[in-house]
Enzyme design. Sequence first.
Site, short mmCIF file in Angstrom:
data_model
loop_
_atom_site.label_atom_id
_atom_site.label_comp_id
_atom_site.label_asym_id
_atom_site.label_seq_id
_atom_site.Cartn_x
_atom_site.Cartn_y
_atom_site.Cartn_z
N ARG A 127 30.30 6.72 23.55
CA ARG A 127 29.34 5.90 22.82
C ARG A 127 27.95 6.07 23.42
NH1 ARG A 127 32.83 0.26 21.91
NH2 ARG A 127 34.66 1.31 21.03
N ARG A 144 29.57 -0.81 31.23
CA ARG A 144 29.13 -0.21 29.96
C ARG A 144 28.73 1.24 30.20
NH1 ARG A 144 27.84 -2.94 25.39
NH2 ARG A 144 27.69 -4.89 26.56
N GLU A 190 34.52 -9.39 28.04
CA GLU A 190 35.42 -8.85 27.02
C GLU A 190 36.21 -7.66 27.56
OE1 GLU A 190 35.21 -5.92 23.21
OE2 GLU A 190 33.41 -7.12 23.63
N SER A 209 39.14 -6.39 21.90
CA SER A 209 38.86 -7.02 20.60
C SER A 209 39.97 -6.61 19.65
CB SER A 209 37.51 -6.55 20.04
OG SER A 209 36.44 -7.15 20.71
N ARG A 268 37.65 -1.42 32.29
CA ARG A 268 37.40 -2.84 32.57
C ARG A 268 38.63 -3.50 33.21
NH1 ARG A 268 33.18 -5.49 28.19
NH2 ARG A 268 31.61 -3.83 28.37
#
Length: 429
Positions: free
Chosen positions: A260, A275, A351, A354, A393
């Site tokens: 990403r 990130r 987070e 999801s 994570r």
Amino acid sequence: MHDIRWIREDGAAFDKAMARRGFAPQAHTILDMDKQWRDTTTELQSLQQRRNEASKEIGKVKSQGGDADALMKEVADIKDRMQSLEEEGRALSEKLDAVLSGLPNVLDEDVPDGPDESANVLLRSVGGAPETNAAAPDHVAIGEKLGMMDFETAAKLSGARFSLLRGQLARLERALASYMLDIHTDEFGYTEISPPYMVRDTALYGTGQLPKFGEDLFRTTGDHWLIPTAEVPLTNIAAGEILAEEELPLRFTAYTPCFRSEAGSAGRDTRGMIRLHQFSKVELVSVTHPDKSMEEHERMTGCAEEMLKRLGLSYRVVTLCSGDTGFGARKTYDIEVWLPGQDDGKGMYREISSCSNCGDFQARRMKARYRIDGGKQTGFVHTLNGSALAVGRTLIAVLENYAEADGSVSIPEVLRPYMGGLEKISAEG
């Protein structure tokens, strides 16, 4: 993609649904374009019918020795007009598709309204009261003290927002992924897939990343894109298919790198592994009967939660509000793990997964259908996706929750078989 028939039948309901997403009324504009396209199509059909009739008349006139010049000119004029209308129809259809494909999914009625993450609703907290860990300033300090986390070398190789793991930390990352895959396949019934890491435009369009989010992706110099998540290839397995009802649900899992650009995150989470441009995930995807997607959503979320429970990590589950729900989702649960080393050592939830029910939104874009009751009639399947879990994570969570005062890190018991029986990671000597 939205069902144009619903917009025709109840434009007010469509506008109300888009208003929850922060969009101005769209139905009038959409229906104007739709009418132009339908008028064009109707005229084309009429001209085709007249062209066929005139062609037959030409044959009859000629067989009787008559003059067919007027009829032949009429057919030629019709052909020119039809060509013009076909081009006009294609342009109108593309314009209409562009508008519809740029609009987000309709939210479930029970999704809470709100502008951003501040309006998300806590469903449950699991694992004991979150505590800070004095031995864990954060995962960067832990990893660098161990001598196994190297951002300087990663930056030399690739620039900012990349990481390099060595030795037992690299093995721990692999152990986490292997553990997750084993549980999801052996206990939860998911089929493991090893998918391509590069896909074409159509795959990203099918899951909703294109055309709206192209700037968040990495593109090759050819006609491929690096996958931002395994959701893209896994969901597109059903693209263009008509599945037998008894085949549903399809459940897939994959461990892949994800790429990403993080175009909208300048200045956010620049420290450590939170990130990155490249990270790894174990992804879950379900393709279900429409009547079963809500049930499947709860099941998938439970599968992701089970990973954290077995790792002994505290977490909470929240329902995302209207302003925080992703483009393609009808409803999303975020699972947030407790990271004691974040927020300058005060700890915070971040987070880690999801889980989203997309309804038939992606299926319409992908033309993924099922055959109703074994007959000729078909319907669109529902698709769901979720991280179970984001491996990087999860590694952070293990480091910050299991760090010891001497700088070592205890290995959660369920991971020890994947670490050759090792119980603790210590600094390389």
